[in-house]
Design a protein around this motif. Structure first.
Motif, short mmCIF file in Angstrom:
data_model
loop_
_atom_site.label_atom_id
_atom_site.label_comp_id
_atom_site.label_asym_id
_atom_site.label_seq_id
_atom_site.Cartn_x
_atom_site.Cartn_y
_atom_site.Cartn_z
N HIS A 247 17.25 40.72 41.34
CA HIS A 247 16.80 40.47 42.53
C HIS A 247 17.60 41.00 43.95
N HIS A 248 18.79 41.56 43.39
CA HIS A 248 19.98 42.04 44.50
C HIS A 248 20.32 40.81 45.37
N MET A 249 20.62 39.78 44.76
CA MET A 249 21.18 38.56 45.27
C MET A 249 22.69 38.72 44.89
N LEU A 250 23.44 37.97 45.63
CA LEU A 250 24.88 37.78 45.35
C LEU A 250 25.13 37.02 44.12
N LEU A 251 25.97 37.34 43.36
CA LEU A 251 26.50 36.45 42.11
C LEU A 251 26.91 35.08 42.51
N GLN A 252 27.74 35.28 43.63
CA GLN A 252 28.24 33.70 44.04
C GLN A 252 28.78 33.09 42.71
N THR A 253 29.75 33.55 42.06
CA THR A 253 30.48 32.84 40.99
C THR A 253 31.84 32.46 41.10
N ASP A 254 32.35 31.23 41.05
CA ASP A 254 33.76 30.84 41.58
C ASP A 254 34.61 31.64 40.60
N PRO A 255 34.67 32.00 39.35
CA PRO A 255 35.66 32.58 38.63
C PRO A 255 36.39 33.80 39.16
N THR A 256 35.04 34.68 39.80
CA THR A 256 35.37 35.74 40.45
C THR A 256 36.26 35.59 41.62
N VAL A 257 35.98 34.64 42.27
CA VAL A 257 36.77 34.16 43.55
C VAL A 257 38.27 34.00 42.93
N ILE A 258 38.26 33.09 42.13
CA ILE A 258 39.62 32.53 41.70
C ILE A 258 40.39 33.76 41.18
N TYR A 259 39.87 34.65 40.53
CA TYR A 259 40.61 35.90 39.77
C TYR A 259 41.10 36.60 41.12
N GLY A 260 40.29 36.97 41.98
CA GLY A 260 40.52 37.84 43.22
C GLY A 260 41.72 37.18 44.04
N MET A 261 41.97 35.46 43.98
CA MET A 261 42.94 35.17 44.62
C MET A 261 44.33 35.32 43.83
N GLY A 262 44.33 35.52 42.74
CA GLY A 262 45.51 35.73 42.02
C GLY A 262 46.39 34.61 42.11
N ALA A 263 47.76 34.80 42.54
CA ALA A 263 48.73 33.95 42.62
C ALA A 263 48.35 32.65 43.58
N ARG A 264 47.64 33.11 44.47
CA ARG A 264 47.10 32.27 45.69
C ARG A 264 46.49 31.04 45.37
N TYR A 265 45.81 31.11 43.97
CA TYR A 265 45.10 30.15 43.57
C TYR A 265 45.86 28.87 43.02
N ALA A 266 45.69 27.58 43.44
CA ALA A 266 46.66 26.78 43.26
C ALA A 266 45.66 25.35 42.74
N GLY A 267 44.65 25.61 42.13
CA GLY A 267 43.90 24.82 41.29
C GLY A 267 42.47 24.44 41.80
#
Length: 345
Positions: A247-267
């Motif tokens: 449906h060409h919708m955004l996946l909007q999944t948190d694990p990808t955001v966390i991965y993209g944050m790298g070392a900035r992710y603090a939990g």
């Protein structure tokens, strides 16, 4: 005179018989003691003990090493006699051998003669990142750490996969190794296992998936892997993502955001993190991220290539490891209020 001679001969014969009986008794005792030695467990009390036989070691040196480690007090002649009896004295292989509680001299020599070297296991856990895999390899005992000074690109080149991004490319399984094996050997085997597994599953995939290549499947499977650890939910989660892609919708999944944050992710993820664009932020970018975000296991790959049917387009975590699925945004928002904000009606 004849009586003295007769008595002398009788005494001589008696002494000779006594000597023979003594020899027979000594031989019987020696044979009994030798068999006791061969079948009595060595003095091993700690699980994980081993003996390392260097290439070119003499039989005498091997026995000396065993005595120095305190696992045997038997005379080296007993060990030599046992080896000769077993016809293995000149056929002991170099390598590391397990000294397990209860092991006998006979079993140990048989293992050495057959080259049954000690095997250790390294388990690649479903959902690890490649960096977590590298850290596990660095901690592995008795493994040559040939990759320790290599960056990711150099590692991939050394295992014959030059130019590939390493994330997601290694199949989570348990891999056996022996002392002297290299971490690159394990990586090569795990990479080849993933190539073979992915090719096989891709060939049997469900029809009409919105996935153009096996690598797309690998990427989506890594997201499914990170979204749920419940076996009965994987296909449902995959079904939601497949329908959103259709449906060409955004996946909007948190694990990808966390991965993209790298070392900035603090939990935890803040609202600002969801709106901060990165190549992996599926709240700001359509479609799949550019690479996998973890190492997907075979079950996640299977679920991704055979997603569950249905109409759900959303899901939210219940807080017990499971998820609640919904087909409309209004229903999803109610579930978010209930399970995330604790505002259940």
């Amino acid at each position: 005179m004849n009586q003295h001679r007769t008595r002398g001969r009788a005494l001589g014969r008696g002494l000779m018989w006594l000597a023979m009986l003594a020899l027979v008794a000594a031989a019987a005792w020696g044979w009994h003691d030798f068999n006791r030695f061969a079948r009595t467990p060595l003095r091993v009390t700690t699980i994980g003990d081993s003996i390392d036989i260097a290439r070119g070691s003499s039989f005498k040196a091997i026995v000396a090493d065993l005595r120095q480690q305190g696992v045997t007090r038997a005379h080296p002649l007993y060990w030599r006699a046992l080896a000769e009896q077993m016809r293995v004295a000149g056929r002991l292989h170099a390598g590391e051998y397990a000294l397990t509680p209860g092991i006998t001299p006979r079993t140990l020599l048989a293992n050495m003669a057959a080259g049954r070297v000690l095997q250790r296991n390294l388990t690649i856990v479903d959902g690890w990142t490649f960096q977590e895999l590298r850290q596990a390899l660095a901690r592995a005992e008795k493994l040559k750490h040939d990759s320790s000074n290599l960056d990711d690109a150099a590692v991939m080149q050394r295992i014959g996969a030059a130019g590939e991004n390493p994330e997601g490319r290694f199949l989570p399984e348990t891999y056996a190794y022996v002392k002297g094996d290299s971490d690159l050997d394990i990586l090569r085997r795990a990479h080849q296992a993933m190539v073979k597994t992915l090719a096989s599953l891709w060939a049997g995939r469900a029809p009409d998936l919105p996935l153009a290549t096996p690598y797309d499947a690998l990427i989506l499977a890594s997201i499914v892997e990170k979204e749920t650890g419940k076996p009965d939910e994987r296909a449902q989660i995959a079904g939601v993502f497949v329908r959103r892609l259709r449906h060409h919708m955004l996946l909007q999944t948190d694990p990808t955001v966390i991965y993209g944050m790298g070392a900035r992710y603090a939990g935890n993820i803040r609202r600002s993190d969801l709106t901060t664009d990165t190549p992996y932020n599926t709240y700001t970018r359509p479609g799949l991220p550019p690479t996998p975000i973890a190492l997907p296991g075979k079950a996640a790959l299977q679920a991704t290539l055979h997603p569950a049917a249905g109409d759900a387009l959303y899901f939210v975590a219940r807080g017990d490891g499971g998820h609640v699925f919904s087909s409309t945004l209004a229903e999803h928002n109610r579930n978010v209020d209930c399970y995330q904000r604790k505002r259940c009606p």
